[in-house]
Structures are given as C-alpha cells and as structure tokens.
Motif scaffolding. Structure first.
Motif, PDB file in Angstrom:
ATOM      1  N   ALA A  89      -2.751 -26.670  49.904  1.00 61.57           N
ATOM      2  CA  ALA A  89      -1.647 -26.740  49.089  1.00 61.57           C
ATOM      3  C   ALA A  89      -0.398 -25.758  49.564  1.00 61.57           C
ATOM      4  O   ALA A  89       0.673 -26.204  49.689  1.00 61.57           O
ATOM      5  CB  ALA A  89      -2.127 -26.292  47.631  1.00 61.57           C
ATOM      6  N   LYS A  90      -0.823 -24.821  50.038  1.00 60.44           N
ATOM      7  CA  LYS A  90       0.147 -23.764  50.610  1.00 60.44           C
ATOM      8  C   LYS A  90       1.033 -24.389  51.864  1.00 60.44           C
ATOM      9  O   LYS A  90       2.258 -24.148  51.957  1.00 60.44           O
ATOM     10  CB  LYS A  90      -0.498 -22.485  51.000  1.00 60.44           C
ATOM     11  CG  LYS A  90      -0.780 -21.520  49.685  1.00 60.44           C
ATOM     12  CD  LYS A  90      -1.512 -20.324  50.204  1.00 60.44           C
ATOM     13  CE  LYS A  90      -1.770 -19.397  49.061  1.00 60.44           C
ATOM     14  NZ  LYS A  90      -2.620 -18.176  49.472  1.00 60.44           N
ATOM     15  N   SER A  91      -0.016 -25.005  52.844  1.00 60.04           N
ATOM     16  CA  SER A  91       0.873 -25.763  53.880  1.00 60.04           C
ATOM     17  C   SER A  91       1.832 -26.670  53.635  1.00 60.04           C
ATOM     18  O   SER A  91       2.451 -26.966  54.297  1.00 60.04           O
ATOM     19  CB  SER A  91      -0.267 -26.043  54.767  1.00 60.04           C
ATOM     20  OG  SER A  91      -0.863 -27.361  54.366  1.00 60.04           O
ATOM     21  N   ILE A  92       1.699 -27.545  52.492  1.00 57.44           N
ATOM     22  CA  ILE A  92       2.636 -28.400  52.136  1.00 57.44           C
ATOM     23  C   ILE A  92       3.533 -28.119  50.794  1.00 57.44           C
ATOM     24  O   ILE A  92       4.410 -28.883  50.259  1.00 57.44           O
ATOM     25  CB  ILE A  92       1.752 -30.007  51.709  1.00 57.44           C
ATOM     26  CG1 ILE A  92       0.772 -29.508  50.476  1.00 57.44           C
ATOM     27  CG2 ILE A  92       1.169 -30.269  53.141  1.00 57.44           C
ATOM     28  CD1 ILE A  92       0.425 -30.804  50.113  1.00 57.44           C
ATOM     29  N   ASN A  93       3.366 -26.949  50.258  1.00 57.87           N
ATOM     30  CA  ASN A  93       3.949 -26.492  49.097  1.00 57.87           C
ATOM     31  C   ASN A  93       3.842 -27.200  48.006  1.00 57.87           C
ATOM     32  O   ASN A  93       4.846 -27.792  47.159  1.00 57.87           O
ATOM     33  CB  ASN A  93       5.461 -26.394  49.740  1.00 57.87           C
ATOM     34  CG  ASN A  93       6.323 -25.221  48.636  1.00 57.87           C
ATOM     35  OD1 ASN A  93       5.699 -24.270  47.986  1.00 57.87           O
ATOM     36  ND2 ASN A  93       7.697 -25.540  48.343  1.00 57.87           N
ATOM     37  N   ALA A  94       2.597 -27.702  47.811  1.00 57.08           N
ATOM     38  CA  ALA A  94       2.301 -28.314  46.446  1.00 57.08           C
ATOM     39  C   ALA A  94       2.633 -27.612  45.199  1.00 57.08           C
ATOM     40  O   ALA A  94       2.516 -26.298  45.074  1.00 57.08           O
ATOM     41  CB  ALA A  94       0.818 -28.823  46.647  1.00 57.08           C
ATOM     42  N   ASP A  95       3.057 -28.356  44.038  1.00 57.08           N
ATOM     43  CA  ASP A  95       3.140 -27.876  42.835  1.00 57.08           C
ATOM     44  C   ASP A  95       1.925 -27.462  42.031  1.00 57.08           C
ATOM     45  O   ASP A  95       1.729 -26.508  41.239  1.00 57.08           O
ATOM     46  CB  ASP A  95       4.005 -28.919  41.914  1.00 57.08           C
ATOM     47  CG  ASP A  95       5.251 -29.040  42.655  1.00 57.08           C
ATOM     48  OD1 ASP A  95       6.084 -28.196  42.302  1.00 57.08           O
ATOM     49  OD2 ASP A  95       5.730 -30.012  43.304  1.00 57.08           O
TER      50      ASP A  95
END
Length: 553
Positions: free
Chosen positions: A278-284
């Motif tokens: 999630a951090k790698s794609i900046n997920a909400d």
C-alpha cells in the motif's frame, strides 16, 4: 474409556486407512494422550481443532461422525428431504472433508448442493436460504493457524445451529459408537455442484446495501490472506467502479499461508506485507478478509502512516454511517433494530439509542445474532448486526458474518468521507467527540492441551465464586451467564454460557470468557473516558493487576 483404550480401538481397527494407521503407530505416549484423551467437542459453533489422527483431532473420521450426527438430526426433524448446502475454504483437506460430508449425507439419502470451488462462509449461509435447504456445512477453521480445520453446521435459516439444535446434533453424535462403521456413498444423483453463476445471484443482493453514490476516488489494497475472499471480492469491487489493487502474493489459494505472517486480521502482523504494498502505491485503505471471508480488518492512511482500526471501531463507524445517512435520506424506519453482543463496545448501543433505534444484545457468536434476526423479523426492521471480533452483517439475506458486505459498505464509507475531506480515522474521531471516547481491548491468554483446559476452568471457577475486585474501582455488580444472573443489564434473556461480566464504576467492565473454538481464555475490557489514550493506560494497569491475581491461583 482411557486414552490408551481409545488408541488401541483405532490402531487395531481393520477398517482404518493405511495413512492414519501409520500416523498412529509413530505416536509417542504424550501424543497418544493428546490425540485420544477426549472426543473433539462439537460445540454450538461446530468442530474446530488441529488436524491429525485421533478422537481429539480433525480428520476424516471425526468429520464423518459429525456429519452422521447431523444427518440423524435432519432425519429426526423431517428436514432430510430438503438437502444440505456445503462449502469450504483453502485449508489442507477442506475440499476432501467437504466431499466426504456429502458422501455420508448421500448414504443417508440426503441430497447436497456443494460449491465446486472454495467460497466464503457468507455465501454458504446464503446458499442454504437460496436452495431452501434443511441445513448447511462449512469446512473451515476461520482465522486459525494452518494446522487447524473445522466444521460449522447451519440450520435452514442459514444461521449456525442455535443451542437447542446444536444440543440435538451433539446427542446424535455421542450415540455413534464407531466412526469406522459410518457409510459413505459417492452418488452423483445426490450431489449437485453449484456453478460460478451463483456468485452473481449473491452479489446482486450485496449491491443493494449501497446508501450513497460517492465519487470513488479511492485507492484500495485488498488481500484475502490466501483464502476465499479472493474468489469474489476484487472482481466485484472493480465491477462497482472502485480502484482496487489486490495484493497478488496473498491472492494465491494456499493452505500453508506462505506469504502472510498471520491468517487473522485481528493481528497486526497480518498486515505487514499488504501495508508495504500500500505504501508503494500510496493507497488510501487496506482491507483484509480472513480465510473464510466472514471477518474484515482495515488499515487507513492517516498522516502518512497506516493506522489499524479494530473491530469495535470499524463496526461503530458502520453503525453510525448507516443510521446517520438513512436518517438524512428519510430512509430510517421507526421500528429499526441493531444487534450487538455482550463483549462488544458500548458505543454501538449509544449510537443506536441516539437515533431511537432498538438494540438487542446477544451472547458472543453470530449464531445468536442470526437466531435473533430470524425471531424478530416480523417485529423489527433489521439495520445492522456486529460483534467485536471483526464480524458484521449489513443485510440479513445472509445469517452469518459477511465480510463481502462489510467490504462494500466500508469502501462506500471511505469514499464518502474522502469526498468530505476526511479519512476514516477522522470520521471515527468525530463519532468519539459526539458520544465519548470508548476503548476496548481483549487479552487472549493461550492455554493449550490438557493442562491448559484445567487452568482455564480453575480461573473461571475462581472468579465465579469470588467476584473480581480491583484496587481503584468499585464493583457495582456482575452477570454470571452460566448460572443465576446477579446484576442484569440486558433486556432480553440470555442462554446459559460460560461468561462472567463484571461492572465497575467509572464506566468500566471486564469479562472472562473461555473461547469456544480455540485453547484460549479471553479477558475483555471496556472503558469510556476522556480520551482513548488515557483509557488505554488505565486498561493496561487493570490487566496487569488481573494477571497478577491469576498467577497466584
């Protein structure tokens, strides 16, 4: 019968299969005792235990014995002509156990509807109702480690067996003297495989829980933790217009749970790898469902970090969102009801009461919510049901926890609040500011084996006869749900259960409850205070005080 007698009965039985006999012959004395000192208990939630040979383990023979007992119950209650729906999760032997259950039912001339591939527990519950079956079987150990498997039995309403029904099944199981004499019949005329087309029937009903139509500018990471949720959830969310990124290493159906540190979304370590992604794609938001997809855990991007939101917090937000939005849209009925459990947060009743919505409190376990939903359906309009252990049911076309429904409501909520400049952490804070800060925590004390069972009994017996005392709090009263209730706060009568709930001043309660499915003593805490941080510190201190008391027993 002593464990050695049980062992000898098994190892010398001419009908035992070669593989099981080999495992038995390789056992040392301690292993024999653990495997045979008792029969694996069929409780109100069915069977659950470690797989292996023996009467106290989950294996083909204990599965057959449970199924024959269930078949005898169906015949006695004239439900055998309606058939049984069966599903299973990703665990070792799950599919094998599911089909063996179908073969035992076929030998009893009972037809089955069985999913040809693994599917979530809520879909099994729905299948029972859809096919108007007399009952259902789900082969799963839910969120337990990979060594476990289990067997959940359902009634014709699609809920897990209620206490009376479960006791009938238990009696029939106990009447079976030998699991080696139970007949199986591989009859194609008795077994109907449920096709993939069934998914759309169920998902069309999931779509009806939608309240608002937010912009859906939300980036979602989803993981089924190698389990059943992967079969339906990502595809469904994409179909509904959401931007979902499945964490592919955990999308693999894997009984070893190779790419996750835990199969339980209640545990922090279950989120490690999906949060990295999630951090790698900046997920909400990160959404995890447990292996049989009846529980949902979430982590929310907040101040550049991912904050885990627990089951009580998540379901409180869901309850508030449903009631608040329905009221704004003029959709809130005047006879609405919300279901909660004895161990869940007091925030949910506070929310419901502020909207003049009825609250019904049950024992722990969604079988009790499912039962009450059926009993009250003509009097109240169902609005929501939940328990603290990450389980909820938004709409009652299912009668068990449903993480597929929960996912769909959560992404709508997260999208809606994002459209209003918030995330779910912010949204939860607004609820706390309105109702007060409620903090809950559960200490799971693992006590395995024979000695563990004895220790759990010793602790609960002690506090049953010597009510809990705490240095800084005054005991107002307590509920002994297993006996006479001394101080009753719930309106509806509760069935007997091994639960002790102590009520103290300053908005504190403490519960002792042995787990019905795992070798654990659960101690639950609930406290309302001026902030969650202060409540957490107080609970930590109280927990330490109780552990010191237990150490002296």
């Amino acid at each position: 019968m002593l464990y050695q007698d049980n062992y000898n009965f098994w190892v010398n039985n001419p009908k035992i299969d070669t593989e099981t006999k080999k495992e038995l012959l390789e056992m040392n004395d301690n292993q024999k005792k653990e495997a045979f000192y008792k029969d694996l208990e069929f409780g109100t939630g069915g069977l659950r235990g470690i797989m292996g040979a023996g009467t106290n383990k989950v294996n083909i023979y204990t599965i057959k014995k449970a199924t024959q007992g269930f078949a005898n119950y169906l015949v006695a209650n004239k439900l055998d002509n309606k058939g049984v729906a069966i599903s299973y999760d990703n665990r070792f032997n799950s599919q094998k156990f599911a089909y063996e259950a179908a073969y035992v039912l076929a030998a009893n001339n009972i037809k089955t509807f069985i999913f040809k591939d693994l599917r979530p527990t809520p879909m099994l519950s729905f299948a029972v109702r859809h096919f108007n079956a007399g009952g259902g079987i789900m082969i799963t150990a839910s969120h337990n480690p990979k060594e476990y498997n289990g067997y959940k039995a359902y009634n014709g309403e699609g809920a897990q067996l209620n206490l009376d029904q479960a006791n009938q099944v238990i009696d029939y199981i106990n009447d079976i003297k030998s699991p080696f004499d139970i007949k199986s019949l591989k009859s194609l005329s008795h077994i109907t495989e449920i096709s993939d087309d069934f998914d759309s029937i169920y998902l069309d009903l999931v779509k009806t829980i939608k309240i608002n139509e937010p912009s859906k500018k939300l980036k979602i990471v989803y993981s089924p933790l190698h389990g059943t949720g992967g079969t339906v959830i990502p595809k469904f969310l994409k179909e509904m217009g959401y931007e979902v990124f499945p964490y592919e290493p955990q999308m693999i159906v894997d009984p070893n749970f190779s790419n996750t540190e835990s199969s339980n979304p209640e545990e922090v370590k279950a989120y490690t790898k999906s949060i990295e992604y999630a951090k790698s794609i900046n997920a909400d938001i990160v959404l995890l469902t447990d292996p049989d997809a009846d529980r949902l855990g979430i982590a929310v991007l907040n101040n550049n970090e991912y904050t885990l939101i627990n089951g009580n917090q998540t379901t409180s937000m869901m309850a508030y969102y449903i009631l608040d939005q329905k009221k704004k849209l003029g959709l809130l009925p005047n006879n609405g009801v919300i279901f909660t459990t004895l161990v869940s947060t007091d925030l949910i009743p506070a929310i419901a009461e502020s909207f003049d919505v009825k609250v019904i409190t049950t024992l722990t376990g969604f079988k009790f919510i499912g039962e009450q939903a059926e009993l009250t359906k003509d009097k109240y309009e169902y609005l929501f049901g939940s328990e603290e252990s990450y389980g909820s049911l938004v709409k009652p076309f299912v009668r068990d926890k449903d993480a597929v429904q929960a996912v769909y409501l959560l992404v709508e909520m997260a999208s809606y609040v994002k459209d209003h400049g918030m995330n779910l952490v912010d949204y939860l804070e607004t609820i706390y500011k309105k109702y007060g800060f409620y903090y809950e925590w559960t200490n799971n004390i693992v006590l395995s084996g024979i000695e563990g069972s004895e220790k759990i009994k010793k602790i609960t017996d002690y506090y049953r006869n010597n009510p809990l005392t705490l240095k800084d709090y005054n005991l107002l009263g307590y509920d002994d749900i297993n006996g006479d209730i001394r101080f009753k706060k719930t309106e509806n009568a509760l069935p007997k259960s091994n639960v002790l709930k102590f009520y103290f001043d300053n908005n504190l309660w403490v519960i002792f409850r042995p787990s019905g499915t795992e070798p654990k003593l659960k101690i639950y805490y609930g406290l309302r205070d001026s902030s969650n941080e202060l409540a957490k510190l107080k609970i930590e201190k109280i927990n330490q005080e109780i552990l010191e008391q237990i150490d002296k027993l």
